[in-house]
Design an enzyme around this catalytic site. Structure first.
Site, short mmCIF file in Angstrom:
data_model
loop_
_atom_site.label_atom_id
_atom_site.label_comp_id
_atom_site.label_asym_id
_atom_site.label_seq_id
_atom_site.Cartn_x
_atom_site.Cartn_y
_atom_site.Cartn_z
N ASP A 54 -1.90 15.02 -3.79
CA ASP A 54 -2.33 14.31 -4.99
C ASP A 54 -3.49 13.38 -4.65
O ASP A 54 -3.31 12.39 -3.95
CB ASP A 54 -1.17 13.48 -5.56
CG ASP A 54 -1.57 12.76 -6.83
OD1 ASP A 54 -1.62 13.43 -7.88
OD2 ASP A 54 -1.88 11.55 -6.77
N TYR A 59 -10.01 7.65 -5.56
CA TYR A 59 -9.53 7.36 -4.20
C TYR A 59 -10.61 7.56 -3.13
O TYR A 59 -10.44 7.12 -2.00
CB TYR A 59 -8.30 8.22 -3.83
CG TYR A 59 -7.14 8.14 -4.80
CD1 TYR A 59 -7.07 7.15 -5.79
CD2 TYR A 59 -6.10 9.07 -4.74
CE1 TYR A 59 -6.01 7.09 -6.68
CE2 TYR A 59 -5.03 9.01 -5.63
CZ TYR A 59 -5.00 8.03 -6.60
OH TYR A 59 -3.95 7.98 -7.48
N LYS A 84 -8.06 13.80 -10.41
CA LYS A 84 -8.02 13.11 -11.71
C LYS A 84 -9.40 12.60 -12.10
O LYS A 84 -10.19 12.24 -11.22
CB LYS A 84 -7.08 11.89 -11.64
CG LYS A 84 -5.76 12.17 -10.94
CD LYS A 84 -4.85 10.97 -10.88
CE LYS A 84 -3.63 11.27 -10.01
NZ LYS A 84 -3.77 10.89 -8.60
N HIS A 117 -6.68 10.14 -15.71
CA HIS A 117 -6.03 9.12 -14.87
C HIS A 117 -5.33 8.02 -15.71
O HIS A 117 -4.22 7.61 -15.38
CB HIS A 117 -7.09 8.51 -13.94
CG HIS A 117 -6.56 8.01 -12.65
ND1 HIS A 117 -7.24 8.14 -11.46
CD2 HIS A 117 -5.41 7.37 -12.34
CE1 HIS A 117 -6.53 7.61 -10.48
NE2 HIS A 117 -5.42 7.13 -10.99
P1 NDP Z 1 4.23 4.49 -2.47
O1 NDP Z 1 5.39 3.97 -3.26
O2 NDP Z 1 4.16 5.90 -2.07
O3 NDP Z 1 4.15 3.55 -1.18
C1 NDP Z 1 3.15 3.68 -0.22
C2 NDP Z 1 3.31 2.50 0.74
O4 NDP Z 1 4.57 2.57 1.40
C3 NDP Z 1 2.24 2.47 1.80
O5 NDP Z 1 1.90 1.11 2.03
C4 NDP Z 1 2.94 3.05 3.02
O6 NDP Z 1 2.41 2.48 4.19
C5 NDP Z 1 4.38 2.63 2.81
N1 NDP Z 1 5.32 3.62 3.33
C6 NDP Z 1 5.28 4.96 3.11
N2 NDP Z 1 6.34 5.57 3.68
C7 NDP Z 1 7.05 4.60 4.30
C8 NDP Z 1 8.23 4.62 5.06
N3 NDP Z 1 8.89 5.77 5.28
N4 NDP Z 1 8.70 3.45 5.56
C9 NDP Z 1 8.02 2.31 5.31
N5 NDP Z 1 6.89 2.22 4.58
C10 NDP Z 1 6.40 3.37 4.07
O7 NDP Z 1 2.93 4.01 -3.29
P2 NDP Z 1 1.61 4.63 -3.88
O8 NDP Z 1 1.15 3.63 -4.87
O9 NDP Z 1 0.69 5.06 -2.81
O10 NDP Z 1 2.08 5.92 -4.70
C11 NDP Z 1 2.15 7.21 -4.16
C12 NDP Z 1 1.03 8.11 -4.70
O11 NDP Z 1 1.09 8.22 -6.11
C13 NDP Z 1 -0.38 7.56 -4.45
O12 NDP Z 1 -0.77 7.64 -3.10
C14 NDP Z 1 -1.17 8.37 -5.43
O13 NDP Z 1 -1.37 9.69 -4.94
C15 NDP Z 1 -0.24 8.36 -6.63
N6 NDP Z 1 -0.54 7.22 -7.53
C16 NDP Z 1 -1.04 7.51 -8.78
C17 NDP Z 1 -1.37 6.51 -9.66
C18 NDP Z 1 -1.90 6.87 -11.00
O14 NDP Z 1 -2.38 5.96 -11.73
N7 NDP Z 1 -1.86 8.12 -11.40
C19 NDP Z 1 -1.21 5.08 -9.33
C20 NDP Z 1 -0.63 4.87 -8.02
C21 NDP Z 1 -0.30 5.90 -7.19
P3 NDP Z 1 1.80 3.42 5.37
O15 NDP Z 1 0.69 4.21 4.76
O16 NDP Z 1 1.35 2.41 6.38
O17 NDP Z 1 2.94 4.27 5.86
#
Ligand code: NDP
Length: 280
Positions: A54, A59, A84, A117
């Protein structure tokens, strides 16, 4: 529509309303820095078994998504790539141009899913018209929306000749949008859950830790598994190899119905992203 989870695995796909299949687990890429960080994380994700990525024009890492996909050697038709259109590109002709840029960035000739988006009040209708054209021209295998509330969907469904395949929204154990899930389900729209990990903000919740301990899993694994069993396609993001693998390792256990019932009480309308309900 709670999903009985035992039959799920990382290759499980579900059918969208146009028959296209989407893998239930996707790899999120928001805040994955372009360049080496994104390439390494995507390479690790493909190695861990993710086939659904995704991304978004916003991004800034579409080029890396395309490059990593090619480097993986995985046949294009085995991958599911979403991107998006960003707000500043909304509108009919500007969306068509933005889509061309996204394809050029990824060096691909189609995407599996193209999303609006955000439901921008003055532009979303024309933007959807552009997506319909791209779908007609077979440049996107499916089209959908993101951050649409029931009100936005209702408006769209009144006039659109086709129903969006997905609505990608913030959805987690702490933001269990049951009304939206039910509305989407009854209109054959799949919910994709973004920020399913609450970006780590709820990892310290004692109740979550107790469930994690009971199943011998991490809080992140419980949150992802919950979102899958709640009936969504889920999109955790990580840039860290160990966590990328951990987040994919959610198919060897099943949260029991009794625990799903308990967890339904964790909802507190908690958001890490903007709330779209104020958008007219
Ligand atoms: P998430 O809820 O997926 O959380 C990501 C965060 O959690 C990062 O800081 C990551 O750090 C940390 N993390 C991931 N796995 C672990 C783990 N196993 N243990 C501890 N920490 C962890 O948040 P997102 O907001 O990134 O949402 C996921 C995806 O959804 C986005 O990347 C995007 O593709 C989509 N999205 C879409 C939106 C929209 O408007 N359509 C808005 C927001 C997100 P690290 O990288 O250091 O592991």
């Amino acid at each position: 529509m709670l999903r009985k989870g035992i039959e799920l695995d990382i290759n499980t796909k579900i059918e969208l309303n146009n028959g296209v299949e989407i893998p239930v687990l996707g790899f999120g890429t928001y805040l994955l820095n372009p360049g080496d960080e994104a390439l390494a994380a995507l390479d690790c994700a493909f190695g861990a078994g993710y086939r659904h990525i995704d991304t978004a024009a916003l991004y800034g890492n579409e080029a890396e998504v395309g490059e990593a996909a090619r480097n993986s050697g995985i046949p294009r038709q085995e991958l599911f790539i979403t991107t998006k259109v960003w707000n500043s590109d909304q509108g009919y002709s500007s969306t068509l141009k933005a889509f061309d840029r996204s394809l050029a960035n990824m060096k691909m000739d189609y995407v599996d899913l193209y999303l609006i988006h955000w439901p921008l009040p003055a532009r979303r209708k024309e933007t959807w018209e552009a997506l319909l054209r791209l779908y007609d021209e077979k440049l996107c295998r499916s089209i959908g929306v993101s951050n649409y509330t029931i009100k936005h969907l209702h408006e769209l469904l009144k006039t659109s000749p086709i129903v969006p395949a997905v609505n990608q929204v913030e959805f987690s154990l702490y933001l269990f949008q049951k009304d939206l899930l039910d509305y989407c389900s009854s209109n054959e729209i799949i919910i994709e859950s973004y920020s399913p990990l609450t970006r780590g903000k709820k990892f310290g919740d004692r109740r979550l830790l107790e469930i994690a301990e009971k199943y011998g899993k991490t809080p992140a694994q419980i949150l992802i598994r919950w979102a899958l069993q709640a009936g969504t396609v889920t999109l955790p993001k990580s840039s860290n190899p160990k966590r990328i693998r951990e987040n994919a390792d959610v198919f060897s256990f099943n949260i029991l119905d009794e625990d799903m019932d308990i967890m339904a009480q964790f909802n507190e309308g908690y958001r890490v992203a903007w709330d779209p309900s104020s958008l007219d």
